[in-house]
Design a protein around this motif. Structure first.
Motif, PDB file in Angstrom:
ATOM      1  N   GLY A  99     -33.641   8.248  -1.675  1.00 36.45           N
ATOM      2  CA  GLY A  99     -33.626   9.235  -2.908  1.00 36.45           C
ATOM      3  C   GLY A  99     -32.796   8.853  -3.950  1.00 36.45           C
ATOM      4  N   LYS A 205     -24.605  13.201  -4.992  1.00 36.40           N
ATOM      5  CA  LYS A 205     -25.668  13.824  -4.192  1.00 36.40           C
ATOM      6  C   LYS A 205     -24.885  15.332  -3.718  1.00 36.40           C
ATOM      7  CE  LYS A 205     -28.835  11.789  -1.881  1.00 36.40           C
ATOM      8  NZ  LYS A 205     -29.548  11.320  -0.829  1.00 36.40           N
ATOM      9  N   ASP A 235     -31.163  18.566  -4.071  1.00 29.06           N
ATOM     10  CA  ASP A 235     -31.508  18.376  -2.827  1.00 29.06           C
ATOM     11  C   ASP A 235     -31.248  19.552  -1.804  1.00 29.06           C
ATOM     12  OD1 ASP A 235     -32.316  17.510  -0.278  1.00 29.06           O
ATOM     13  OD2 ASP A 235     -31.515  15.353  -0.288  1.00 29.06           O
ATOM     14  N   SER A 252     -34.854  15.775  -8.742  1.00 29.91           N
ATOM     15  CA  SER A 252     -35.242  16.697  -7.498  1.00 29.91           C
ATOM     16  C   SER A 252     -36.665  16.217  -7.205  1.00 29.91           C
ATOM     17  CB  SER A 252     -35.422  17.934  -7.962  1.00 29.91           C
ATOM     18  OG  SER A 252     -36.170  18.202  -9.076  1.00 29.91           O
TER      19      SER A 252
END
Length: 270
Positions: A99, A205, A235, A252
């Protein structure tokens, strides 16, 4: 010296020495002119800085009176730059495993990095900041860009101690994304006791790395005045451990299979 020459000399001085308080006698001596002429020159420069949206001159009166340049760019210009940055980052080809987002090309472009530094410095320009702190490695160019506008030094937190930096303070912290225990180190002589700090990082993150830096800075009794991150991951599965921060970009809905990514402007523009 002619006024046109003085204006160029003064403008260059302010741009090269942001947030540096300088008394009027210095300019009178350097430019070989009168205090009244210098004051008029600064009126002109201040008006141009404001009209161009790149900051303003902050003047003080009295025995210790002087002036300093505050590099605060207008919100509209910052918004245009961040929107352009958002468009560059929404390319699905940038998606990396886990990600993350490929940003090395942007972080390697001096002009882009300088503009990012200008945006953060504008947001933090009124704060009392002694030093910019970042963690090795990708946050380093951003930290130097911010520091150049705030006119403060940079301190780099590393994963491993270096013999050439002398004795160090180290802590263990839990990475917010991997949940692994990691180590970060800061040389004892790199940071003054009680320093006022601005933390800069390229990507966040859950915020575990920044939390680790905050805990490490507590060992120096430092105060964190501001936290700036270039991009944050939105997230829902990750519990965010940092609340008070400034971001330029929010990422996102990263779908590696469908090659889809949703990129928004960060909380600074909201």
């Amino acid at each position: 010296m002619k006024r046109s020459n003085r204006l160029v000399a003064l403008t260059n001085f302010f741009l090269e020495n942001p947030r540096t308080h300088t008394q009027f006698p210095y300019f009178v001596s350097q430019l070989d002119t009168t205090k009244a002429s210098v004051s008029e020159d600064m009126d002109i420069i201040d008006a141009v800085f404001r009209s161009e949206g790149i900051g303003y001159l902050q003047r003080t009166t009295g025995a210790g009176g002087g002036v300093k340049y505050i590099p605060a760019r207008v919100h509209e210009k910052n918004k245009l730059f961040v929107e352009e940055l958002r468009r560059k980052l929404e390319d699905p080809a940038r998606i990396l495993p886990g990600g993350y987002l490929y940003m090395s090309d942007l972080l390697g472009d001096p002009k882009t990095v300088r503009e990012i530094g200008r945006v953060f410095a504008s947001a933090f320009s009124e704060m009392d900041i002694d030093v910019v702190v970042t963690v090795a490695t990708k946050g380093i160019p951003l930290a130097y860009a911010v520091a150049s506008f705030l006119n403060v030094p940079v301190v780099i937190v590393r994963r491993d101690p270096k013999v050439t930096e002398g004795s160090s303070v180290s802590i263990n912290y839990v990475s917010g994304s991997s949940r692994k225990i990691q180590t970060m180190v800061l040389p004892k002589r790199s940071l003054s006791e009680g320093a006022k700090v601005c933390i800069i990082d390229d990507f966040m993150k859950a915020g575990g790395t920044i939390t680790g830096m905050i805990n490490l800075l507590e060992e120096f009794h430092a105060t964190v005045q501001a936290i700036g991150v270039l991009a944050e991951a939105d997230d829902e599965e990750e519990e965010r451990v940092i609340d008070d921060y400034t971001s330029l970009i929010k990422i996102s809905n990263v779908d590696m299979k469908k090659k889809y990514i949703d990129v928004h402007v960060g909380n600074l523009m909201q």
